[in-house]
Design a protein around this motif. Sequence first.
Motif, PDB file in Angstrom:
ATOM      1  N   PHE A 192       3.940  -0.141 -21.811  1.00 54.69           N
ATOM      2  CA  PHE A 192       4.664   0.546 -20.790  1.00 54.69           C
ATOM      3  C   PHE A 192       3.433   0.820 -19.959  1.00 54.69           C
ATOM      4  CE2 PHE A 192       4.050   5.017 -18.879  1.00 54.69           C
ATOM      5  CZ  PHE A 192       5.107   4.941 -18.370  1.00 54.69           C
ATOM      6  N   ARG A 193       3.791   0.886 -18.632  1.00 56.13           N
ATOM      7  CA  ARG A 193       2.860   0.803 -17.521  1.00 56.13           C
ATOM      8  C   ARG A 193       3.335   1.403 -16.181  1.00 56.13           C
ATOM      9  NH1 ARG A 193      -1.989  -0.563 -17.123  1.00 56.13           N
ATOM     10  NH2 ARG A 193      -1.763  -1.689 -19.223  1.00 56.13           N
ATOM     11  N   MET A 194       2.383   2.346 -15.513  1.00 56.54           N
ATOM     12  CA  MET A 194       2.756   2.857 -14.170  1.00 56.54           C
ATOM     13  C   MET A 194       1.402   2.857 -13.464  1.00 56.54           C
ATOM     14  SD  MET A 194       3.005   6.961 -15.297  1.00 56.54           S
ATOM     15  CE  MET A 194       3.335   7.352 -13.716  1.00 56.54           C
ATOM     16  N   GLY A 195       1.805   2.689 -12.131  1.00 59.28           N
ATOM     17  CA  GLY A 195       0.612   2.546 -11.225  1.00 59.28           C
ATOM     18  C   GLY A 195       0.930   2.862  -9.721  1.00 59.28           C
ATOM     19  N   TYR A 196      -0.069   2.611  -9.202  1.00 57.85           N
ATOM     20  CA  TYR A 196      -0.299   2.885  -7.477  1.00 57.85           C
ATOM     21  C   TYR A 196      -0.982   1.809  -6.912  1.00 57.85           C
ATOM     22  CZ  TYR A 196      -1.010   5.539  -3.153  1.00 57.85           C
ATOM     23  OH  TYR A 196      -1.193   5.847  -1.844  1.00 57.85           O
ATOM     24  N   PHE A 197      -0.432   1.254  -5.616  1.00 63.24           N
ATOM     25  CA  PHE A 197      -1.100   0.301  -4.919  1.00 63.24           C
ATOM     26  C   PHE A 197      -1.841   0.961  -3.825  1.00 63.24           C
ATOM     27  CE2 PHE A 197       2.479  -2.410  -6.261  1.00 63.24           C
ATOM     28  CZ  PHE A 197       1.797  -3.473  -6.541  1.00 63.24           C
ATOM     29  N   ILE A 198      -3.251   0.810  -4.085  1.00 62.21           N
ATOM     30  CA  ILE A 198      -4.216   1.376  -3.279  1.00 62.21           C
ATOM     31  C   ILE A 198      -4.344   0.612  -1.878  1.00 62.21           C
ATOM     32  CG2 ILE A 198      -5.451   2.570  -5.094  1.00 62.21           C
ATOM     33  CD1 ILE A 198      -7.633   0.184  -4.992  1.00 62.21           C
ATOM     34  N   LYS A 208       0.834  -1.315  -0.048  1.00 68.71           N
ATOM     35  CA  LYS A 208       0.124   0.058   0.133  1.00 68.71           C
ATOM     36  C   LYS A 208       0.741   1.236   0.124  1.00 68.71           C
ATOM     37  CE  LYS A 208      -3.802   2.527   2.440  1.00 68.71           C
ATOM     38  NZ  LYS A 208      -4.815   2.414   3.587  1.00 68.71           N
ATOM     39  N   GLY A 209       0.389   2.189  -0.826  1.00 66.47           N
ATOM     40  CA  GLY A 209       1.140   3.203  -0.887  1.00 66.47           C
ATOM     41  C   GLY A 209       2.463   3.501  -2.088  1.00 66.47           C
ATOM     42  N   LYS A 210       2.867   2.006  -2.545  1.00 66.34           N
ATOM     43  CA  LYS A 210       3.905   2.170  -3.485  1.00 66.34           C
ATOM     44  C   LYS A 210       3.539   2.638  -5.005  1.00 66.34           C
ATOM     45  CE  LYS A 210       6.593  -1.614  -0.865  1.00 66.34           C
ATOM     46  NZ  LYS A 210       6.899  -2.883  -0.993  1.00 66.34           N
ATOM     47  N   PHE A 211       4.432   3.126  -5.760  1.00 66.59           N
ATOM     48  CA  PHE A 211       4.316   3.213  -7.035  1.00 66.59           C
ATOM     49  C   PHE A 211       5.072   2.086  -7.885  1.00 66.59           C
ATOM     50  CE2 PHE A 211       3.122   7.323  -5.104  1.00 66.59           C
ATOM     51  CZ  PHE A 211       2.496   7.757  -5.978  1.00 66.59           C
ATOM     52  N   SER A 242      -5.626  -4.223 -10.770  1.00 65.60           N
ATOM     53  CA  SER A 242      -5.055  -5.522 -10.630  1.00 65.60           C
ATOM     54  C   SER A 242      -4.857  -6.089  -9.300  1.00 65.60           C
ATOM     55  CB  SER A 242      -3.678  -5.556 -11.227  1.00 65.60           C
ATOM     56  OG  SER A 242      -3.689  -5.311 -12.681  1.00 65.60           O
ATOM     57  N   ARG A 243      -4.861  -7.359  -9.010  1.00 72.93           N
ATOM     58  CA  ARG A 243      -4.617  -7.857  -7.742  1.00 72.93           C
ATOM     59  C   ARG A 243      -3.357  -8.631  -7.758  1.00 72.93           C
ATOM     60  NH1 ARG A 243      -7.051  -9.885  -2.737  1.00 72.93           N
ATOM     61  NH2 ARG A 243      -6.106 -11.516  -2.181  1.00 72.93           N
ATOM     62  N   HIS A 244      -2.632  -8.631  -6.535  1.00 72.02           N
ATOM     63  CA  HIS A 244      -1.384  -9.116  -6.309  1.00 72.02           C
ATOM     64  C   HIS A 244      -1.341 -10.019  -5.183  1.00 72.02           C
ATOM     65  CE1 HIS A 244       0.162  -5.924  -9.235  1.00 72.02           C
ATOM     66  NE2 HIS A 244      -0.929  -5.258  -8.689  1.00 72.02           N
ATOM     67  N   ASP A 245      -0.589 -11.092  -5.177  1.00 72.25           N
ATOM     68  CA  ASP A 245      -0.628 -12.059  -4.072  1.00 72.25           C
ATOM     69  C   ASP A 245       0.951 -12.763  -3.968  1.00 72.25           C
ATOM     70  OD1 ASP A 245      -3.558 -12.419  -3.120  1.00 72.25           O
ATOM     71  OD2 ASP A 245      -3.878 -12.482  -5.312  1.00 72.25           O
ATOM     72  N   ASP A 246       1.481 -12.529  -2.931  1.00 67.94           N
ATOM     73  CA  ASP A 246       2.843 -12.988  -2.619  1.00 67.94           C
ATOM     74  C   ASP A 246       2.939 -14.439  -2.445  1.00 67.94           C
ATOM     75  OD1 ASP A 246       5.339 -13.623  -1.838  1.00 67.94           O
ATOM     76  OD2 ASP A 246       5.404 -12.270  -0.107  1.00 67.94           O
ATOM     77  N   ILE A 247       3.453 -15.177  -3.183  1.00 65.04           N
ATOM     78  CA  ILE A 247       3.331 -16.791  -3.003  1.00 65.04           C
ATOM     79  C   ILE A 247       4.737 -17.334  -2.782  1.00 65.04           C
ATOM     80  CG2 ILE A 247       1.419 -17.068  -4.663  1.00 65.04           C
ATOM     81  CD1 ILE A 247       3.461 -17.910  -6.797  1.00 65.04           C
TER      82      ILE A 247
END
Length: 301
Positions: free
Chosen positions: A92-98, A33-36, A188-193
Amino acid sequence: MKTNILFFFLLCFSINTFAQEEIAVQRYTAHNKGKFFVSWGGNRDSYTKSDVNFRGKDYNFTVNDMKAHDKPKGWHIDYVNPANMTIPQTNFRMGYFISDHYSVSIGWDHMKYVMTQNQTANVTGNINLPADQTGSFYNGVYNNTPVDMSLYGAQEGGYDKGTVQGNPPAFLMYEHTDGLNYINTEVSRHDDISKLFGITNTDKVQINLTEGLGAGLLYPKTNATLLGKERHDDFHVSGYGLSAKAGINFTFFKYFYIQGELKGGYINMQDIRTTTSNDDKASQDFFFFQRIIAVGGIFRI
């Protein structure tokens, strides 16, 4: 004495436990959360067949089940050459974790769509060009009429703007190669495996799964040489796209990552510019499938 020894061991255990908890909390990769993030990569593309309608003042016809392919450049320095980075098929992609698991991003998928010139396609409709135009060679009524798209000098890539074709000219040369630009927003969803692979220190190596949905506009520069007419050759908002993706992300030393994605979707373009005349348009819709490899960084500001 025994009480003091017991107290000493309990104190050591508490300090050790607290230190371990502090270390776990302080891992950069523990929370998103809060990362770019920002990434750059390349793609290969596949397309379904498409019915493409061409219409203007003196013609209206459809090329049925048009076959098309991408235009890969392979492993090339242009992918990292600032002067030529936009020439290959790129992403190219840029984004932010909500939140720790969800991100919102904007991106540009620079695909390339090339009509397969060596094909015979059925054409339905009519052509009635003025007799002084070389394309009048093709005047007539078409009813699922087979047309060989490779005749009369037709070639993938077409001709440079201003080039005069022979008489008769090629029936059709058609592509979006600068390109099939899908400008989109994704959630998008992200999950640490990482634990599945026995990785405990994710600040060194972290493995994540990601899935997402996207939507956006198509902004192609269409290279169409139609019935001998001069092509439009400029960028134009032509339609919309929808997409879904799934991928795997390898993050190294907290800040750098390599990501592989499979991305599929639907493109609908009802306002494609084909020639210098405002009366001339094309429309088509089809499904696409991308294979993407990208490198990127993730950081806090």
